[in-house]
Design an enzyme around this catalytic site. Structure first.
Site, PDB file in Angstrom:
ATOM      1  N   TYR A  14       0.837  -1.207   0.000  1.00  0.00           N
ATOM      2  CA  TYR A  14       0.000   0.000   0.000  1.00  0.00           C
ATOM      3  C   TYR A  14       0.866   1.249   0.000  1.00  0.00           C
ATOM      4  CZ  TYR A  14      -2.824   3.830   1.808  1.00  0.00           C
ATOM      5  OH  TYR A  14      -3.414   5.053   1.980  1.00  0.00           O
ATOM      6  N   TYR A  15       1.883   1.268   0.860  1.00  0.00           N
ATOM      7  CA  TYR A  15       2.740   2.445   0.974  1.00  0.00           C
ATOM      8  C   TYR A  15       3.679   2.565  -0.219  1.00  0.00           C
ATOM      9  CZ  TYR A  15       0.861   2.408   5.644  1.00  0.00           C
ATOM     10  OH  TYR A  15      -0.007   2.417   6.702  1.00  0.00           O
TER      11      TYR A  15
END
Length: 226
Positions: A14-15
């Site tokens: 996600y990051y």
């Protein structure tokens, strides 16, 4: 504004994928940057590299093993486990008025605002690390020792509703580094003393309670700097 949430194992993409999204920046968001005084023990350069981030996020040394082994060096006892607490997301959001001005500004002014935003976060994180960063020691984690942190900053330009919102996710790894010359004799709560390739350091899990309890201090510190 500052919010803090636990990051569980398996959510690292996600990051990393924030930098691939294309909202207000041509070509996506800015690349992640390493911060924290613990980074030097792992030879982490300024810009986040995907493989390095994924390794240390999962509790392994971010660099390949010196013997070219395919098995990375575990920094903690539960490295790679699905139930591991991987870290914490400290999300710093600029005031709404700043985000609006930033979104309507020229590229030069946008970069200037982003630089000031990043510097405010870096200074605040340094303050929080000096005052609130601890690892657990002793039986059942009953003791505490100061820790040096490893974190990655990912800048983002929009809210979930796609409104302009300049904010940064500071991903604090659950890897606390202690440089003490006296290696701990006591049993640690979750983690163990390791030799990180050529550097002898203590690596333990982070105690997050001081960060949660003093979130308002971090919020005020960042807002003052903005």
């Amino acid at each position: 504004m500052l919010s803090i949430k636990l990051i569980k194992a398996g959510s690292e993409d996600y990051y990393l994928d924030l930098a691939a999204e294309d909202y207000y920046f041509n070509g996506g968001e800015p690349p992640g940057k390493w911060i924290g005084s613990g980074c030097k023990f792992f030879d982490l350069a300024k810009i986040v590299q995907r493989d390095e981030f994924k390794r240390i996020f999962n509790g392994f040394h971010p660099k390949p093993a010196p013997d070219d082994s395919d098995i990375p060096q575990a920094l903690v006892q539960n490295a790679g486990k699905e139930n591991r607490r991987a870290g914490w997301d400290l999300c710093f959001s600029a005031p709404k008025s700043v985000s609006i001005i930033w979104s309507q500004s020229s590229e030069e002014m946008q970069r200037r605002i982003q630089d000031l935003h990043h510097q405010a976060i870096t200074d605040t994180f340094t303050f929080l690390e000096e005052k609130l960063a601890y690892s657990r020691t002793g039986h059942a984690g009953s003791g505490a020792v100061k820790a040096k942190l490893v974190a990655a900053v990912f800048e983002h330009g929009t809210s979930r509703a796609r409104d302009p919102q300049l904010h940064s996710h500071v991903v604090v790894m659950n890897v606390g580094v202690n440089e003490s010359d006296e290696l701990a004799d006591e049993q640690t709560s979750n983690d163990e003393t390791n030799t990180t390739h050529d550097k002898k350091v203590q690596v333990r899990s982070i105690e997050p309670k001081p960060m949660y309890k003093n979130k308002k201090i971090g919020r005020a510190s960042c807002r003052e700097r903005v």
